[in-house]
Design a protein around this motif. Sequence first.
Motif, PDB file in Angstrom:
ATOM      1  N   GLY A   1     -11.224 -83.812  11.869  1.00  5.90           N
ATOM      2  CA  GLY A   1     -11.065 -83.491  13.809  1.00  5.90           C
ATOM      3  C   GLY A   1     -11.535 -82.749  14.208  1.00  5.90           C
ATOM      4  N   ARG A   2     -11.551 -81.790  13.547  1.00  4.36           N
ATOM      5  CA  ARG A   2     -11.416 -79.706  14.449  1.00  4.36           C
ATOM      6  C   ARG A   2     -12.904 -79.615  14.864  1.00  4.36           C
ATOM      7  N   LEU A   3     -14.110 -80.080  15.934  1.00  2.05           N
ATOM      8  CA  LEU A   3     -15.324 -79.869  15.869  1.00  2.05           C
ATOM      9  C   LEU A   3     -15.273 -78.426  16.052  1.00  2.05           C
ATOM     10  N   GLY A   4     -14.646 -78.276  17.387  1.00  2.00           N
ATOM     11  CA  GLY A   4     -14.681 -76.701  18.119  1.00  2.00           C
ATOM     12  C   GLY A   4     -14.217 -75.594  16.862  1.00  2.00           C
ATOM     13  N   TYR A   5     -13.366 -75.752  16.142  1.00  4.02           N
ATOM     14  CA  TYR A   5     -13.388 -74.510  14.966  1.00  4.02           C
ATOM     15  C   TYR A   5     -13.840 -75.206  14.301  1.00  4.02           C
ATOM     16  N   ALA A   6     -14.069 -76.276  13.434  1.00  5.52           N
ATOM     17  CA  ALA A   6     -15.877 -76.150  12.726  1.00  5.52           C
ATOM     18  C   ALA A   6     -17.078 -75.503  13.305  1.00  5.52           C
ATOM     19  N   SER A   7     -17.275 -75.550  14.703  1.00  2.00           N
ATOM     20  CA  SER A   7     -17.850 -75.026  15.404  1.00  2.00           C
ATOM     21  C   SER A   7     -18.408 -73.801  14.556  1.00  2.00           C
ATOM     22  N   ALA A   8     -16.653 -73.676  15.159  1.00  2.00           N
ATOM     23  CA  ALA A   8     -16.776 -71.502  14.844  1.00  2.00           C
ATOM     24  C   ALA A   8     -17.441 -70.782  14.206  1.00  2.00           C
ATOM     25  N   LEU A   9     -17.058 -71.933  12.952  1.00  2.00           N
ATOM     26  CA  LEU A   9     -17.293 -71.514  11.362  1.00  2.00           C
ATOM     27  C   LEU A   9     -18.506 -71.483  11.074  1.00  2.00           C
ATOM     28  N   SER A  10     -19.012 -71.935  11.767  1.00  2.00           N
ATOM     29  CA  SER A  10     -20.485 -72.377  11.551  1.00  2.00           C
ATOM     30  C   SER A  10     -21.158 -71.169  12.327  1.00  2.00           C
ATOM     31  N   LEU A  11     -20.883 -70.886  13.286  1.00  3.66           N
ATOM     32  CA  LEU A  11     -21.119 -69.703  13.906  1.00  3.66           C
ATOM     33  C   LEU A  11     -20.959 -68.593  13.003  1.00  3.66           C
ATOM     34  N   LEU A  12     -20.038 -68.428  12.845  1.00  4.52           N
ATOM     35  CA  LEU A  12     -19.601 -66.701  11.077  1.00  4.52           C
ATOM     36  C   LEU A  12     -20.681 -67.030  10.308  1.00  4.52           C
ATOM     37  N   LEU A  13     -20.877 -68.278  10.062  1.00  2.72           N
ATOM     38  CA  LEU A  13     -21.822 -68.747   9.191  1.00  2.72           C
ATOM     39  C   LEU A  13     -23.082 -67.990   9.363  1.00  2.72           C
ATOM     40  N   LEU A  14     -23.615 -68.347  10.070  1.00  2.20           N
ATOM     41  CA  LEU A  14     -24.881 -67.999  10.466  1.00  2.20           C
ATOM     42  C   LEU A  14     -24.873 -65.878  10.711  1.00  2.20           C
ATOM     43  N   VAL A  15     -24.052 -66.150  11.954  1.00  2.00           N
ATOM     44  CA  VAL A  15     -24.013 -64.196  12.059  1.00  2.00           C
ATOM     45  C   VAL A  15     -24.036 -64.365  10.282  1.00  2.00           C
ATOM     46  N   GLY A  16     -23.513 -64.495   9.403  1.00  3.15           N
ATOM     47  CA  GLY A  16     -23.407 -64.129   8.111  1.00  3.15           C
ATOM     48  C   GLY A  16     -24.827 -64.060   7.637  1.00  3.15           C
ATOM     49  N   ASN A  17     -26.030 -65.107   7.930  1.00  2.00           N
ATOM     50  CA  ASN A  17     -27.062 -65.259   6.571  1.00  2.00           C
ATOM     51  C   ASN A  17     -27.885 -64.740   7.899  1.00  2.00           C
ATOM     52  N   LEU A  18     -27.670 -64.103   9.156  1.00  2.00           N
ATOM     53  CA  LEU A  18     -28.493 -63.213  10.027  1.00  2.00           C
ATOM     54  C   LEU A  18     -28.245 -61.382   9.700  1.00  2.00           C
ATOM     55  N   LEU A  19     -26.912 -61.719   9.787  1.00  2.00           N
ATOM     56  CA  LEU A  19     -26.846 -59.855   8.972  1.00  2.00           C
ATOM     57  C   LEU A  19     -27.519 -59.857   7.520  1.00  2.00           C
ATOM     58  N   VAL A  20     -26.986 -60.661   6.250  1.00  2.00           N
ATOM     59  CA  VAL A  20     -27.521 -60.654   5.028  1.00  2.00           C
ATOM     60  C   VAL A  20     -29.455 -60.782   5.536  1.00  2.00           C
ATOM     61  N   ALA A  21     -30.297 -61.583   6.419  1.00  3.44           N
ATOM     62  CA  ALA A  21     -31.546 -61.255   6.034  1.00  3.44           C
ATOM     63  C   ALA A  21     -31.480 -59.678   7.208  1.00  3.44           C
TER      64      ALA A  21
END
Length: 291
Positions: free
Chosen positions: A260-280
């Motif tokens: 139920g921690r949507l705020g924390y999960a969204s932060a994790l999603s953004l970190l994953l997005l940043v990782g994807n951008l760095l790999v790209a």
Amino acid sequence: MVDRDVAGLGAARAIAFVAPALLLIAVFLVFPALWTLYIGITDYQLTGPAAARPSVVGAENFTRALADPLFANSLGLTALFVLGSAVIGQNVLGFGLAWLLRGVRPRLRRVVEAFVLLAWILPGPVVALLWFAVLSRDGGTLGLLLDRPATAWLVEYPMASLIVFNTWRGTAFSMLLYSSALAVVPPSHLETARLLGASGPRVVRDVVFPHIRGHVLTNTLLISLWTANDFTPFLLTAGGPNHESEVLPVLIYRQALEGGRLGYASALSLLLLVGNLLVALGYLRLLRRRA
């Protein structure tokens, strides 16, 4: 002064032509990303008072994620999953199939390609159910073939099972891309290498790879991003046992919907997005070096 309006459309008509595409990008990419960023800096919950009136907590979710052992564990497992099943597994198997199918009869080639494509186009839940039957402890196909019927592969070897599963499932794209790439290699170069006595690995390294290097980088980029964001492992192991197969998409799901921690999960999603951008960006730099 150089006239940039080569087509003679005028600024208004040019903007009108690209406006639908820009609108779609804004609605389906930009807005969700900004909304995720907003939720990521709040204590937004799935239920309770914070669901109705979330408070802004700034970078607290991000600092908490970076210090969270579960995030570090998922990050390492995701890197292992991408490296094993995409960068190595799908790349090597896809190229191997494309290389071997070059000289076979067209009918046999179409049959092999159809079976490989079938694994790729089947829905994820269907494929997961099939592999669950293969790897099951109770009469699973793999256990019977290896005379180890009591082995719970998904429990004892969760990440190895997921890597093999994802390699099998995603190889079709690499095979098709490399089949097209090999068509641009001049046959005269291959024949010259054979006349000079070059072995198969040397032909691939010295003759084939220089011609398809751009295709290899493009394929590796695409399958790496797809694998890093793949949710299918949840259907096989649900992240278990004891978080041993909890890749980042699974961790995000469990934090958001189970915890139920949507705020924390969204932060994790953004970190994953940043990782994807760095790999790209890393792959794009390699492509520019090639040019």
